[in-house]
Design an enzyme around this catalytic site. Structure first.
Site, PDB file in Angstrom:
ATOM      1  N   GLU A  98      -9.240   6.848  14.839  1.00 52.00           N
ATOM      2  CA  GLU A  98      -8.528   8.201  15.424  1.00 52.00           C
ATOM      3  C   GLU A  98      -9.308   9.199  15.344  1.00 52.00           C
ATOM      4  O   GLU A  98      -9.688   9.466  13.992  1.00 52.00           O
ATOM      5  CB  GLU A  98      -7.244   8.260  15.656  1.00 52.00           C
ATOM      6  N   CYS A 127      -1.771  15.793   9.987  1.00 50.73           N
ATOM      7  CA  CYS A 127      -2.135  15.112   8.971  1.00 50.73           C
ATOM      8  C   CYS A 127      -1.146  13.858   8.535  1.00 50.73           C
ATOM      9  O   CYS A 127      -0.130  13.940   8.659  1.00 50.73           O
ATOM     10  CB  CYS A 127      -1.737  16.154   7.801  1.00 50.73           C
TER      11      CYS A 127
HETATM   12  N1  SAH Z   1      -8.144  10.984   2.770  1.00 57.73           N
HETATM   13  C1  SAH Z   1      -8.317  12.375   2.731  1.00 57.73           C
HETATM   14  C2  SAH Z   1      -8.462  13.028   3.879  1.00 57.73           C
HETATM   15  C3  SAH Z   1      -7.584  12.733   5.195  1.00 57.73           C
HETATM   16  S1  SAH Z   1      -5.608  12.972   4.742  1.00 57.73           S
HETATM   17  C4  SAH Z   1      -7.393  13.062   1.644  1.00 57.73           C
HETATM   18  O1  SAH Z   1      -6.287  12.488   1.536  1.00 57.73           O
HETATM   19  O2  SAH Z   1      -7.696  14.150   1.268  1.00 57.73           O
HETATM   20  C5  SAH Z   1      -5.553  14.611   5.214  1.00 57.73           C
HETATM   21  C6  SAH Z   1      -4.480  15.550   4.531  1.00 57.73           C
HETATM   22  O3  SAH Z   1      -2.984  15.069   4.900  1.00 57.73           O
HETATM   23  C7  SAH Z   1      -4.307  15.200   2.772  1.00 57.73           C
HETATM   24  O4  SAH Z   1      -4.134  16.293   2.248  1.00 57.73           O
HETATM   25  C8  SAH Z   1      -3.130  14.392   3.006  1.00 57.73           C
HETATM   26  O5  SAH Z   1      -2.533  14.474   1.228  1.00 57.73           O
HETATM   27  C9  SAH Z   1      -2.156  14.804   3.864  1.00 57.73           C
HETATM   28  N2  SAH Z   1      -1.278  13.902   4.295  1.00 57.73           N
HETATM   29  C10 SAH Z   1      -1.148  12.514   4.237  1.00 57.73           C
HETATM   30  N3  SAH Z   1      -0.080  11.967   4.995  1.00 57.73           N
HETATM   31  C11 SAH Z   1       0.618  13.339   5.286  1.00 57.73           C
HETATM   32  C12 SAH Z   1       1.850  13.252   5.927  1.00 57.73           C
HETATM   33  N4  SAH Z   1       2.580  12.326   6.355  1.00 57.73           N
HETATM   34  N5  SAH Z   1       2.254  14.594   6.376  1.00 57.73           N
HETATM   35  C13 SAH Z   1       1.565  15.566   5.701  1.00 57.73           C
HETATM   36  N6  SAH Z   1       0.679  15.687   5.041  1.00 57.73           N
HETATM   37  C14 SAH Z   1      -0.159  14.423   4.980  1.00 57.73           C
END
Ligand code: SAH
Ligand code: SF4
Length: 341
Positions: free
Chosen positions: A88, A327
């Site tokens: 996605e 996110c």
């Molecule tokens: N894998 C990379 C980038 C993708 S995740 C990383 O972890 O940095 C992008 C962001 O979303 C990250 O900062 C992660 O901590 C956050 N994230 C993951 N799951 C989430 C959720 N359910 N709610 C809010 N943020 C979340």
């Protein structure tokens, strides 16, 4: 063979059997602009276009499977890859109309963060540079060109740095997006951060810190068991020294887990002299995961601690939530085959 969209002019010359070097630069430039067929490449002689069509019947390797539009303007695309897997990507638009393409770097993710939908899917494989570029082009074709790119979709970009680097070189080169408008977000893979610090490209770096408490971070983010908070801080200091850039720390905040003022104080202490800005992301609901969204009061108290310590912090808007494109929600509408160990 990777898709043409991920190839350098030299690789295109081989794949397309060009004799004249300028032909591959021409085709490279068309592909960077998102051309979807050789017919569009009108500065190529007709005979050459026909030869290329016969040689390479399909330019893109993936195809859009489903589109979801959020009333807030975000668009989430699911792409079907040649091996049947799916990824996605999301185009986010802010109130000034600035478009940011949020791209995936892997099918699923090996990092297994407890609060993230993608983390629960397991890891299938890395994406190629072409598959990454195709996400950018499919999004731009629907919403107009993106001015910013963030590697914040599915996957850990620092564990697929080769392909991510290659895509960045096309984005910042022929596509013309400044490196300052490209962000890699990592869960804190120290070797990847050090490699970026040493070899570049000097893109913006965001690190998903989540918590500055060793024990809690290890529970929420297994990466912390291999590279703990001290090693991460050393790597970020190194990154800062070599690039001179302020690093962004992302903190997904879960109600009652890492949302307390004490958690915020631990974060302030950990930051110390690092030049950072903190992005506070209220946890987005993922059905089946044992967390709750933080309350407004929790968030305000958390932000107040950062504020009074003089830490630059912003609260991330919850764009894309309506399409599960925010996110950590990527993959919610998707079935990714699990890799058999
Ligand atoms: N894998 C990379 C980038 C993708 S995740 C990383 O972890 O940095 C992008 C962001 O979303 C990250 O900062 C992660 O901590 C956050 N994230 C993951 N799951 C989430 C959720 N359910 N709610 C809010 N943020 C979340
Ligand atoms: Fe992977 Fe990032 Fe999700 Fe962690 S937060 S599982 S690193 S996509």
């Amino acid at each position: 063979m990777d898709s043409l969209y991920g190839m350098s002019p030299a690789e295109l010359a081989l794949a397309c059997a060009f004799r004249a070097p300028f032909r591959s630069r021409q085709v490279h430039s068309w592909l960077a602009r998102g051309a979807t067929s050789f017919d569009e490449m009108t500065d190529l002689p007709l005979l050459e276009r026909e030869r290329l069509k016969a040689l390479i019947p399909r330019i893109a390797s993936s195809e859009p499977a489903t589109e979801f539009e959020d009333p807030d303007g975000s668009l989430k695309l699911q792409l079907r890859l040649t091996d049947g897997a799916a990824v996605e990507c999301v185009m986010l638009e802010d109130i000034e109309g600035r478009k940011t393409a949020c791209l995936s770097s892997q099918v699923g993710c090996p990092m297994a963060c407890a609060f993230c939908k993608t983390g629960t899917l397991g890891y299938l494989r890395d994406l190629s540079a072409g598959e990454i570029m195709e996400q950018f082009h499919f999004l731009s074709a629907r919403r107009g060109p993106a001015s910013n790119v963030v590697f914040m979709g599915m996957g850990e970009p620092c564990s697929n740095l080769g392909a991510v680097r290659k895509a960045i070189s096309i984005l910042s080169g022929t596509v013309g997006i400044s490196l300052r408008k490209i962000t890699i977000s990592t869960s804190g893979l120290v070797p990847g951060i050090l490699e970026l610090a040493e070899k570049g490209p000097p893109v913006r770096l965001a690190v998903s810190l989540t918590s500055a408490n060793e024990e809690l971070r290890s529970r929420l983010m297994p990466v912390n068991r291999s590279w703990g908070l001290a090693a991460l801080k050393d790597a970020l200091t190194r990154y800062q020294v070599t690039t001179g850039e302020r690093v962004t720390l992302e903190c997904a905040i879960m109600g009652g887990v890492n949302s307390s003022p004490a958690s915020a104080r631990e974060l302030v202490d950990w930051i110390g002299g690092l030049q950072v800005q903190v992005n506070v992301i209220p946890w987005n609901k993922v059905p089946g995961l044992p967390f709750v969204e933080p309350t407004r009061e929790e968030l305000e108290a958390y932000m107040a601690v950062l504020d009074s310590a003089g830490v630059v912090a912003s609260r991330r808007m919850r764009r894309g939530r309506g399409v599960m494109g925010a996110c950590g929600q990527l993959g919610e509408t998707l079935l990714v085959p699990r890799k058999v160990e």
